[in-house]
Every structure is written in C-alpha cells, then in structure tokens.
Design an enzyme around this catalytic site. Structure first.
Site, mmCIF file in Angstrom:
data_model
loop_
_atom_site.group_PDB
_atom_site.id
_atom_site.type_symbol
_atom_site.label_atom_id
_atom_site.label_comp_id
_atom_site.label_asym_id
_atom_site.label_seq_id
_atom_site.Cartn_x
_atom_site.Cartn_y
_atom_site.Cartn_z
ATOM 1 N N MET A 42 0.748 -1.149 0.192
ATOM 2 C CA MET A 42 -0.115 0.022 0.094
ATOM 3 C C MET A 42 0.910 1.189 -0.090
ATOM 4 O O MET A 42 0.514 2.380 0.374
ATOM 5 C CB MET A 42 -0.909 -0.050 1.216
ATOM 6 C CG MET A 42 -1.756 -1.199 1.222
ATOM 7 S SD MET A 42 -3.385 -1.032 1.849
ATOM 8 C CE MET A 42 -2.772 -0.808 3.638
ATOM 9 N N HIS A 46 8.760 1.191 3.597
ATOM 10 C CA HIS A 46 10.133 1.327 4.539
ATOM 11 C C HIS A 46 10.799 -0.057 4.291
ATOM 12 O O HIS A 46 10.407 -0.973 3.365
ATOM 13 C CB HIS A 46 9.348 1.425 6.057
ATOM 14 C CG HIS A 46 8.385 0.293 6.192
ATOM 15 N ND1 HIS A 46 8.542 -1.237 6.283
ATOM 16 C CD2 HIS A 46 6.913 0.445 6.351
ATOM 17 C CE1 HIS A 46 7.483 -1.658 6.436
ATOM 18 N NE2 HIS A 46 6.496 -0.941 6.591
ATOM 19 N N GLY A 48 10.868 -2.821 5.729
ATOM 20 C CA GLY A 48 10.073 -3.985 5.769
ATOM 21 C C GLY A 48 9.582 -4.448 4.436
ATOM 22 O O GLY A 48 9.838 -5.571 3.713
ATOM 23 N N HIS A 49 9.179 -3.675 3.885
ATOM 24 C CA HIS A 49 8.618 -3.661 2.491
ATOM 25 C C HIS A 49 10.003 -4.058 1.435
ATOM 26 O O HIS A 49 9.758 -4.944 0.677
ATOM 27 C CB HIS A 49 7.973 -2.314 1.695
ATOM 28 C CG HIS A 49 6.829 -2.000 2.341
ATOM 29 N ND1 HIS A 49 6.785 -0.801 3.299
ATOM 30 C CD2 HIS A 49 5.596 -2.615 2.423
ATOM 31 C CE1 HIS A 49 5.510 -0.740 3.463
ATOM 32 N NE2 HIS A 49 4.627 -1.676 3.167
ATOM 33 N N GLY A 159 4.811 -10.338 3.860
ATOM 34 C CA GLY A 159 5.555 -10.280 5.279
ATOM 35 C C GLY A 159 4.904 -11.066 6.230
ATOM 36 O O GLY A 159 3.569 -11.069 6.236
ATOM 37 N N GLN A 165 -2.760 -12.368 7.561
ATOM 38 C CA GLN A 165 -2.749 -12.205 6.246
ATOM 39 C C GLN A 165 -2.000 -13.292 5.468
ATOM 40 O O GLN A 165 -2.687 -13.589 4.184
ATOM 41 C CB GLN A 165 -2.401 -10.572 5.981
ATOM 42 C CG GLN A 165 -2.264 -10.368 4.392
ATOM 43 C CD GLN A 165 -2.059 -8.973 4.213
ATOM 44 O OE1 GLN A 165 -2.857 -8.006 4.267
ATOM 45 N NE2 GLN A 165 -0.820 -8.815 4.007
ATOM 46 N N MET A 196 8.527 -2.659 11.872
ATOM 47 C CA MET A 196 8.310 -1.604 11.002
ATOM 48 C C MET A 196 7.058 -1.597 10.527
ATOM 49 O O MET A 196 6.366 -2.690 9.992
ATOM 50 C CB MET A 196 9.245 -1.510 10.032
ATOM 51 C CG MET A 196 10.658 -1.488 10.435
ATOM 52 S SD MET A 196 11.789 -1.074 8.922
ATOM 53 C CE MET A 196 13.411 -0.412 9.968
HETATM 54 P P1 AMP Z 1 1.497 -3.064 3.522
HETATM 55 O O1 AMP Z 1 2.025 -1.718 2.720
HETATM 56 O O2 AMP Z 1 1.184 -2.639 5.039
HETATM 57 O O3 AMP Z 1 -0.092 -3.440 3.100
HETATM 58 O O4 AMP Z 1 2.514 -4.138 3.376
HETATM 59 C C1 AMP Z 1 2.734 -4.785 2.058
HETATM 60 C C2 AMP Z 1 3.558 -6.142 2.366
HETATM 61 O O5 AMP Z 1 4.735 -5.737 3.395
HETATM 62 C C3 AMP Z 1 2.662 -7.086 3.337
HETATM 63 O O6 AMP Z 1 2.776 -8.280 2.876
HETATM 64 C C4 AMP Z 1 3.363 -6.778 4.723
HETATM 65 O O7 AMP Z 1 3.147 -7.855 5.400
HETATM 66 C C5 AMP Z 1 4.742 -6.601 4.283
HETATM 67 N N1 AMP Z 1 5.341 -5.903 5.569
HETATM 68 C C6 AMP Z 1 4.775 -4.678 6.258
HETATM 69 N N2 AMP Z 1 5.664 -4.495 7.113
HETATM 70 C C7 AMP Z 1 6.515 -5.448 7.116
HETATM 71 C C8 AMP Z 1 7.716 -5.583 8.109
HETATM 72 N N3 AMP Z 1 8.283 -4.806 9.226
HETATM 73 N N4 AMP Z 1 8.570 -6.613 7.805
HETATM 74 C C9 AMP Z 1 8.421 -7.411 6.869
HETATM 75 N N5 AMP Z 1 7.375 -7.134 5.797
HETATM 76 C C10 AMP Z 1 6.478 -6.460 6.220
#
Ligand code: AMP
Length: 292
Positions: A42, A46, A48-49, A159, A165, A196
């Site tokens: 989304m 950071h 993590g992504h 992640g 999820q 993160m």
């Molecule tokens: P989001 O943008 O929050 O929808 O996350 C997109 C993807 O990044 C999802 O698969 C999340 O699980 C993964 N994600 C978000 N934060 C982290 C993190 N700290 N470490 C690893 N993956 C992450």
C-alpha cells in the site's frame, strides 16, 4: 534479462497505471523467458517492504511492486483518508533497488463503477483481525486475487508482519488454484524491536516509546515458552501485563494460536504464534512472533 528501458540500476521504475498495460507487459516479459516476482504493497515503503523486494529481486528476473491503498479493506471508521501516500519517495526507494516496474492504479482502475464481486475469505480469516475488522479480509483477498490476475507472477512476496494475512492469502491461492508461489518473509524491526509499519509515522515520541511494549510482550511470551512455561493462559496474562504496564490499555487481542488453523491453543506444545493488536493513542498496531 529484464526490460530494456531499465539499463541502469538507479533509474526510476517504470510506472504503469492501467491493468491492461501491466498485464500485457508482464505476459510479454514471461514470453521472453523472464520469471516475475510481485510485491503487493500500500506504499509508504519502509525497510520491511524493501526486504520483500530484495527477496523477489534475488529470486526472479523482474520484480513488479504494486502500490495501491485498497479502500475495500478499510472499515468505515479506519484510517483510509489519512493513510500515508508518497509515490515519489516510494519510486526513489524502489529505483535504488533496481525495481523495473511499479503498478500504481487508481481506485477507479481497480474498482470501476459497477464492480460488485468479492471473494469469500477462508476460515483462517474469521478470528483475530477478521473479528476486530469486519470485512477487512474480504477486501484483502479480493484485491490480492485481482492483482495476481493482472500481474500473473511466478511468485508473490508477503511479510510475516501481517501473519494472519499471509495464512489467509496462502489458503486462498491454494483453494482457488492460482498458479503462483507465495513467499512469506520475516518481519523487519527497528533496532529497538518495534516492527516496521507505515502506521508508525502516526506515533509521536512518547507513543513511539510506548509502542515498544508490543514487541516486548511478544519477546516475554517467547522467553516464558523457552523457559518451559507451557500454559497458554499464563503466557497470555504475562503479555497483557507487559502492555498494561506501559499504559497500553486498548488491547484488541493477545493471542497464542496454532500456526495454520489460527486456533487458540491451551498449551505451547508445538510451534505457536503469539500475536498482539493494540492501540497506542489512536494508532492501531499489530505484531507477532513464533514461539515454542
Ligand atoms: P502494507 O503496505 O502494509 O500492505 O504491506 C505490504 C507487505 O509488506 C505485506 O505483505 C506486509 O506483511 C509486508 N510488511 C509490512 N511491514 C513489514 C515488516 N516490518 N517486515 C516485513 N514485511 C512487512
């Protein structure tokens, strides 16, 4: 391999906004022998992504990152309007990693007038987030299926940070026979343990400090289990104590579940996942850790 425009590693990725164009581009890339990894996000990227992007880039010839703040997974009282959006910053970060393609559709592109079909999420979506955020996983599985249809990738990267999820998506992919490999990557944390999250930007300094109790509570669960405490109630109580001691009182759940069914356990007899969802101020944070 890769696409011709992307000869230098620091160039900005090519941004595609239409479903037809991304589909055609990916199909052509595959026809010329490239494997494709997709990282659904989304935005507000950071580290993590970026760890998912790096994993995809290591395993696939071409990585497609999707950036789409999916309105159907937000409840009416949630933070859709204020969710952080900064595509330029995201593109710069992705360009530095050598990402070739970004799919950043509009709401209308993904949900044109008349769109009314949704995917019924699997059983694993019922508890935890599914219970606290009614309709959330219906939106998640629907958008993930739509994205995998228009980006027919070989592998999709998610992640562990969003543990439920990842289980729900894996189940959906298996149940609906989607020809894609789901890869779940470890949670990336700040040096002090905070997982993160794009939502961490909502936290002020005091709240940022308070939020540390979430990862501390998971670590406490892990330590108790490692020390031989098998009683899940005792561990859950300890996790709550850690949160309450830090002033985190609005707790959606503290859970110890079996890793696949996501059923609450009575004993930490095998691999178990500890999960927390709680509010720090107005910000709802989630985190989890494998224990036992
Ligand atoms: P989001 O943008 O929050 O929808 O996350 C997109 C993807 O990044 C999802 O698969 C999340 O699980 C993964 N994600 C978000 N934060 C982290 C993190 N700290 N470490 C690893 N993956 C992450």
């Amino acid at each position: 391999m890769g696409i011709p425009e992307q000869s230098t590693r620091s160039a900005l990725p090519r941004v595609i906004r239409s479903k037809d164009e991304i589909w055609r581009t990916v199909v052509e890339l595959k026809a010329s022998g490239n494997t494709i990894g997709v990282v659904p996000t989304m935005g507000a990227l950071h580290a993590g992504h970026l760890s998912l992007v790096e994993r995809s880039a290591a395993e696939c010839h071409v990585t497609v990152v999707t950036v789409f703040v999916n309105p159907t997974q937000f409840g009416p009282k949630e933070d859709l309007a204020k969710y952080p959006r900064d595509l330029d910053a995201d593109l710069n970060r992705l360009g530095r990693l050598g990402v070739d393609l970004v799919f950043a559709p509009s709401d209308e592109e993904m949900y044109p007038p008349g769109h009314s079909t949704f995917v019924e999420p699997p059983r694993a979506a019922r508890g935890l987030e599914g219970q606290c955020r009614p309709g959330h996983f219906r939106g998640v599985v629907t958008i993930v299926l739509k994205l995998l249809n228009v980006v027919p990738a070989d592998a999709a990267y998610f992640g562990q940070k969003d543990y439920q999820q990842s289980v729900v998506v894996r189940r959906m992919v298996e149940d609906l026979d989607l020809p894609v490999r789901i890869v779940v990557c470890p949670t990336i944390r700040e040096p002090d343990g905070l997982a993160m999250s794009s939502r961490n930007t909502y936290l002020n300094r005091d709240q940022r400090e308070q939020a540390l109790a979430i990862s501390r509570s998971l670590q406490a669960a892990s330590d108790l289990a490692a020390a031989g405490q098998l009683d899940a109630d005792v561990i859950r109580d300890r996790m709550r104590q850690v949160l309450l001691a830090a002033g985190i009182e609005r707790i959606d759940y503290v859970a110890l579940v079996e890793g696949e069914s996501l059923q609450e356990v009575r004993e930490v007899a095998g691999p178990v996942v500890a999960l927390v969802a709680a509010f720090v101020g107005e910000t709802r944070l989630i985190d989890n850790m494998r224990i036992g």
